[in-house]
Structure formats: structure tokens, C-alpha cells
Enzyme design. Structure first.
Site, PDB file in Angstrom:
ATOM      1  N   GLU A 178       0.573  -1.109   0.016  1.00  0.00           N
ATOM      2  CA  GLU A 178       0.116  -0.184   0.012  1.00  0.00           C
ATOM      3  C   GLU A 178       0.796   1.356  -0.131  1.00  0.00           C
ATOM      4  OE1 GLU A 178      -4.035  -1.449   2.267  1.00  0.00           O
ATOM      5  OE2 GLU A 178      -2.256  -1.457   3.195  1.00  0.00           O
TER       6      GLU A 178
ATOM      7  N   GLU B 261      -3.526  -9.731   3.670  1.00  0.00           N
ATOM      8  CA  GLU B 261      -4.276  -9.536   5.093  1.00  0.00           C
ATOM      9  C   GLU B 261      -5.449 -10.527   5.261  1.00  0.00           C
ATOM     10  OE1 GLU B 261      -2.758  -5.146   3.988  1.00  0.00           O
ATOM     11  OE2 GLU B 261      -3.080  -7.098   3.090  1.00  0.00           O
TER      12      GLU B 261
END
Length: 253
Positions: free
Chosen positions: A108, A128
Site C-alpha cells: 500500500e 491481509e
């Protein structure tokens, strides 16, 4: 600036290094605050033209420091978001130099940068879901803007990684460096630095913002920003340098 984040300046290029190699540069509060401080410096100092974000020890960033997360620590900076970057990237260009892994929050951070240079062997992913979490620092929103929708969906739902060759084919990265990623990133940064600072800054702004402009307003909004470029002293200097067959002397004005 924390010892866990190092900065140096070379020829107008600000190099920002996440310096937690023992933790694969997992993002904690101190590193996030250091990145935010470095990006403020980038935009504030006229002599700095472009920045590179990289990681020490052969890894870009393995994501959020889960040990810190369990202690209640949040690697988020007010106004800038996760890692001091994802909500508010800098006005000037930012290049990610990726060695090893760019995973979870590390990916990210990478996709919040403008350009990416990666070394051979680099791997990318948002795993995740494997930990019962979600890529909420931009992975679920930015990634589908940068690679095909179904590929982004697969990466989010499976948590699987892609290698550097697939990342290049998908357009997720710009260049594969033959050596360490910082070498390729410095070469790219120098190419950018040699251009007119105002032209570079406004070009980045238009490319970044125009994806969200209504179709019927795109030309009008661009036309409102371009006079800063075309009416600048640097625009005249660029034309004069071309006519006189010399290197431009940019002032950033």
C-alpha cells in the site's frame, strides 16, 4: 528523525530509507512519523526535486508491525494516514525502490508512490485476508486503479503474491533494476530531476487528479492548471535552452 528512518540528499534527490531490517521494515509509529516529516521536507525545500522511498536490508516493507498492533500502536499519522503517506502523497514525485518484499501495508505504501523500480526477485501482495484482516490502507481501492480488476480481486481474496515479472506485465511497476532497486530508482529520479520542476509538479497533479474529474469538466479543469506551467519563467528558459542548444537552468518558477 528516528533512527528507524534514515534520510540523505544526493543531487537534489531525497532518499528516505525505512531502517528496521531486523523486522523486515515493518511499519511502526516512529517510521510513519519519520516518513511524514521527510515528505513535508520534500515539498517545502525548492532544492529537492524528487524523492525515493526504500527499505534497508533487502526488503522494502513487510506491512504493519503486528507486534505493535497487538500493543495498541497505530502506524498512522493524522492527515497523512498509514505510513505517513497513503492519504496524502507529496506534491513532488515519489519513487518506490523495492527490494525483496512489498507486502500488505508495504504494498500500500508502494502503490501510493508515483513510480516503482523493483529488483529481480521482488514479490508483491496484500495477504491481509490470511490473518483475518483487510488491506484498508489503500490496497482495496488503489490496486484496482492500477492493475486489472479481476487480478486485484484475486490478490485481495487469496492473499497470494506476484513476482516481479508478473508485476511488470500488469503495469504495477515501471522498471526492473539489474542491481539493487535503489540504483534503478536513482537513475529514474535523475531523469525527472533534469526536467522543469513546475512542469513536473503540475503534470503529476493533473495525472493524479484527473481520474476523478467528471468527463465533461476534464479539459476545463486541466486548462485552469496549465497557465502555471506555460506562463512560468522556466517555460521561457526551456524554449531558450532548446534554441541555444544548451542545458536549461531551471529556477522552479
Amino acid at each position: 528523525m528516528s533512527e528507524e528512518l534514515a534520510t540523505r540528499v544526493e543531487d537534489g534527490i531525497l532518499v528516505i530509507t525505512m531502517n528496521r531490517p531486523e523486522a523486515r521494515n515493518a511499519m511502526n509509529k516512529a517510521v510513519a512519523e519519520g516518513i511524514a516529516e521527510a515528505l513535508d521536507r520534500l515539498d517545502a525545500e525548492p532544492a529537492l526535486r524528487v524523492a525515493i522511498l526504500t527499505g534497508a536490508g533487502g526488503t522494502f516493507c513487510s506491512g504493519m508491525d503486528l507486534k505493535g498492533f497487538l500493543r495498541g500502536e497505530s502506524p498512522v499519522v493524522d492527515g497523512r494516514g498509514f505510513g505517513g503517506l497513503v492519504l496524502k502523497p507529496p506534491v513532488k514525485p515519489l519513487i518506490a525502490a523495492v527490494d525483496g518484499y512489498a507486502l500488505a501495508g508495504g504494498l500500500e505504501l508502494m502503490i501510493a508512490c508515483d513510480l516503482v523500480v523493483a529488483s529481480a526477485g521482488a514479490k508483491f501482495g496484500i495477504p491481509e485476508a490470511k490473518r483475518g484482516l483487510a488491506a484498508g490502507a489503500g490496497g482495496l481501492m488503489r490496486l484496482p486503479d492500477q492493475i486489472p480488476y479481476r487480478v486485484a480481486m484475486e490478490l485481495a481474496l487469496t492473499g497470494n503474491f506476484v513476482d516481479v515479472e508478473r508485476a511488470m506485465a500488469l503495469g504495477l511497476i515501471n522498471r526492473i533494476s539489474k542491481g539493487p532497486a535503489i540504483e534503478g530508482a536513482m537513475a529514474l529520479a535523475r531523469e525527472i530531476k533534469d526536467n522543469g520542476p513546475t512542469a513536473v509538479r503540475v503534470s503529476k497533479q493533473i495525472i493524479s487528479e484527473s481520474r476523478g474529474w467528471p468527463q465533461g469538466e476534464r479539459w476545463e479543469r486541466q486548462d485552469a492548471l496549465l497557465p502555471e506551467v506555460f506562463q512560468s519563467p522556466d517555460a521561457r528558459e526551456g524554449a531558450a535552452a532548446f534554441a541555444e542548444k544548451r542545458k536549461p537552468n531551471w529556477t522552479g518558477q
